[in-house]
Enzyme design. Structure first.
Site, short mmCIF file in Angstrom:
data_model
loop_
_atom_site.label_atom_id
_atom_site.label_comp_id
_atom_site.label_asym_id
_atom_site.label_seq_id
_atom_site.Cartn_x
_atom_site.Cartn_y
_atom_site.Cartn_z
N SER A 20 1.78 -9.71 -0.88
CA SER A 20 1.46 -8.28 -0.81
C SER A 20 1.62 -7.67 0.57
O SER A 20 1.81 -6.48 0.71
CB SER A 20 0.04 -8.04 -1.32
OG SER A 20 -0.87 -8.85 -0.61
N LYS B 206 0.81 -1.22 0.00
CA LYS B 206 0.00 0.00 0.00
C LYS B 206 0.85 1.28 0.00
O LYS B 206 0.44 2.30 -0.53
CB LYS B 206 -0.95 0.01 1.21
CG LYS B 206 -1.98 -1.10 1.19
CD LYS B 206 -3.02 -0.87 0.13
CE LYS B 206 -4.11 -1.95 0.15
NZ LYS B 206 -5.00 -1.85 -1.03
N GLU C 201 -9.87 5.83 3.04
CA GLU C 201 -10.68 4.78 3.64
C GLU C 201 -9.76 3.63 3.96
O GLU C 201 -8.68 3.52 3.38
CB GLU C 201 -11.76 4.31 2.66
CG GLU C 201 -11.31 3.26 1.64
CD GLU C 201 -10.30 3.78 0.62
OE1 GLU C 201 -10.23 5.01 0.44
OE2 GLU C 201 -9.57 2.96 0.02
#
Lengths: 267, 393
Positions: free
Chosen positions: B377, B88, B110
């Site tokens: 990830s 991210k 969010e």
């Protein structure tokens, strides 16, 4: 001529502005919502906005969000909405009925079927808050075949270029959002800025313009009636309908309607 | 070149938002083209990714997992080693840097699992911007650690109690905030979802994953892999890995969605596998919805995949057949979680564990001589207390 155009013409001759009232089908329950629709129509609403419940109403503030949620929890489906419209249409043959719906239900049910059901029930058009002019063409073309009007929204952030595009694509009128934000009552509205915005709009577009979002009192309605062709009231009416007090609701609508008259008194 | 001028990937994408946001999206697209492509911006971002976030991440040959599977070689792209523990940060550093150069002083985001929220709060702390993160109440309960982390990083976390109280509703609330404060605020969307240009911007900031993978695998193996595999919620880590390989037609792209308790139970989050085309959160894509277009509640053991939609570029990759989409259940994901910990000493995020377990299957099918790359990830630290409670019951 369609009901929307007729209404604006009629009000223009009477030197009145349009009172547009929003309510949600199925809130607080189906029966009460029908009574509430009748009450607002009998007491001065010139145009009706009929809320179609949706699971993710991103353009709405807390009051109307709750109305969506409760209506869905009450099991309200599209056929209930169209039934309600049919019932109201029998008693009010001349008042424009606009369905306020998010785009996904229309898309999922199918634009063709949805428009067909809408027309049959007696609706005059749709307001779709998440459908900007760039994306509206497929729906608009289907609606046209059924003689339905698509009302687009404009906002204080709309540039001149965007206002031209909105004016070109919208049918019969433009819904001008008073402030950046979601629906819901506000104590203060930026009337001066709003007036300038609407004047600017008039230079670009000759279609009638109604102003909504945040409008809740007679004083608001009176201020806006000085420069717009109509005023939309939603959350404060939705709140009253949830209290199931039809007398109070009737008084509120009468009072708001007075705000749209030049003399301030119903003749 | 996708997306096209109107923000479409084939039939998917577009810009379905209230009029108030339209100008902001036009502006963002314009500024992104000006600033984002500017060599100085690129250089600044590359430096941050290298010295602050920890890029490039290793491409690790998982020998033990490969032996366990008994088929093709399995490589792990170690995004879990990045600062804040997931891919991210690639996107948030890019977007927050962009927002600062656009003159925005306030950032909203969010978050589902909390990884994107933490990564946004981190970028804001670093670059000196005010940060508000919306998080569904249910997610806040299952990811308490990330909630504290965000607050420690100086972000204000607003708990969302509407709707299903998960990621979908956090996005609704962030959109409501943005529509209200659009003049001062940039919305850092955390995945390749939302109205154009977000799916494009997030993809561009994540494609570094696939670009590095390409170089790295060519160096060690002298050829491209046979299969790339990644988990798909909104789909940002998968697009990041897949994108530089889309034109490499011999590389199979496999996305793994969350099958939750099983696709036939209705309690899952596999929108490409079990959903229908619709419009939500500004985009036309696949969504889990009923016959009347009402969005239905989703379920996944991993908060990061618990979303009823998917990025429009994935919808397009599915429609054209370029990528395949399969799914893994909660139970399989937990198996992948434990398996990677035991075989390789790496605790994956529950999201990534969906891809790990399916990679084992794919490696077996492919057989010896094949090469599979899994996008790892994120790391599983955030999931520990949740997994403890699941394994105890």
């Amino acid at each position: 001529m369609n009901r929307i155009k007729e209404t604006f013409n009629r009000l223009y001759l009477k030197k009145q502005k349009a009172l547009v009232v929003y309510l949600m089908v199925g809130y607080p329950d189906y029966e009460t919502s029908l009574k509430a629709f009748n009450t607002v129509l009998e007491n001065g609403a010139d145009i009706l906005e009929i809320g179609f419940p949706f699971s993710d109403p991103v353009a709405d503030g807390p009051t109307i969000q709750i109305a969506h949620e409760v209506a869905l929890n009450n099991g309200i489906k599209s056929h209930h909405v169209f039934e309600a419209v049919k019932t109201l249409r029998r008693d009010f043959p001349h008042i424009p009925f606009l369905l306020m719906t998010y785009y996904n239900p229309v898309f999922r049910i199918g634009q063709e079927s949805f428009c067909c059901l809408a027309k049959e029930s007696g609706l005059d058009g749709f307001i779709v808050p998440d459908l900007p002019p760039e994306e509206c063409v497929p729906l608009k073309e289907t609606m046209k075949n059924y003689g339905l009007s698509l009302i687009l929204l404009a906002s204080p952030t709309s540039t001149e270029k965007r206002l031209r595009l909105i004016c070109e694509k919208t049918d019969d009128m433009v819904y001008f959002v008073s402030v950046t934000g979601t629906t819901g009552e506000r104590k203060d509205l930026p009337f001066k800025e709003l007036k300038d915005k609407v004047h600017h709009y008039r230079k670009i577009c000759s279609k009638p313009v109604v102003v909504g979002f945040g409008v809740s009192t007679k004083a608001h309605v009176r201020e806006i009636s000085c420069f717009a062709d109509g005023v939309v009231v939603g959350s404060s009416i939705v709140k009253l309908s949830s209290q199931k007090n039809m007398k109070k609701l009737a008084d509120k609508v009468k009072e708001l309607k007075e705000g749209t008259l030049k003399s301030g008194v119903l003749s | 070149m996708f997306p096209d001028r109107l923000g479409y990937f084939g039939d998917f994408g577009g810009r379905f938002v209230p009029e108030t946001l339209m100008y902001a999206l036009e502006e963002l697209e314009k500024k992104y083209k000006e600033i984002g492509q500017n060599p100085n911006f690129q250089k600044q971002l590359r430096e941050l990714l290298r010295t602050y976030a920890g890029r490039p991440t290793p491409l690790y040959f998982a020998l033990n997992l490969t032996k366990y599977a008994g088929g093709a070689k399995i490589y792990l792209k170690r995004e879990d080693l990045l600062h804040t523990g997931a891919h991210k940060i690639n996107n948030t550093l890019g977007q927050v840097l962009l927002a600062r150069q656009m003159g925005k002083r306030r950032i909203i985001a969010e978050t589902g699992a909390g990884q994107h929220g933490v990564a946004t709060a981190t970028a804001c702390a670093l670059l000196g911007l005010k940060c508000v993160v919306y998080m569904g109440e249910e997610d806040a309960n299952r990811q308490r650690l990330n909630l504290f982390r965000m607050e420690l990083l100086g972000a204000e976390v607003r708990i969302v109690k509407s709707g299903s109280r998960t990621l979908k509703d956090a996005i609704n609330e962030a959109l409501r905030d943005w529509v209200t404060n659009v003049k001062t605020t940039h919305y850092v969307i955390g995945s390749v979802v939302g109205p154009h240009p977000f799916p494009m911007i997030v993809r561009d900031f994540q494609k570094v994953i696939g670009e590095e993978t390409k170089d790295q695998i060519l160096k060690v193996e002298g050829r491209l892999p046979d299969v790339l595999i990644a988990c798909v919620g909104g789909g940002s880590n998968a697009i990041g890995l897949f994108y530089p390989f889309i034109e490499e037609k011999n590389v199979r792209l496999i996305g793994v969605e969350a099958a939750g308790l099983g696709l036939d139970t209705g309690k899952h989050a596999a929108s490409l596998t079990g959903g229908y085309v619709g419009i939500l959160h500004g985009m036309k894509s696949y969504f889990l919805q009923d016959d009347e277009g009402q969005i239905i509640p989703t379920h996944s053991v991993s908060a990061g995949l618990d979303y009823p939609g998917v990025g429009p570029e994935h919808a397009w990759l599915k429609e054209t057949g370029r990528a395949e989409y399969i799914s893994a259940t909660d139970e399989e994901a937990l198996e992948g979680f434990k398996l990677l910990a035991k075989t390789e000493g790496i605790i994956p995020a529950l999201e990534s564990a969906h891809a790990v377990i399916k990679a084992v299957e794919v490696a077996r099918e492919l057989g010896k001589g094949g090469i599979v790359v899994v996008n790892l990830s994120g790391r599983g630290d955030k999931d520990m207390s949740h997994v403890i409670s699941l394994l105890e019951t």
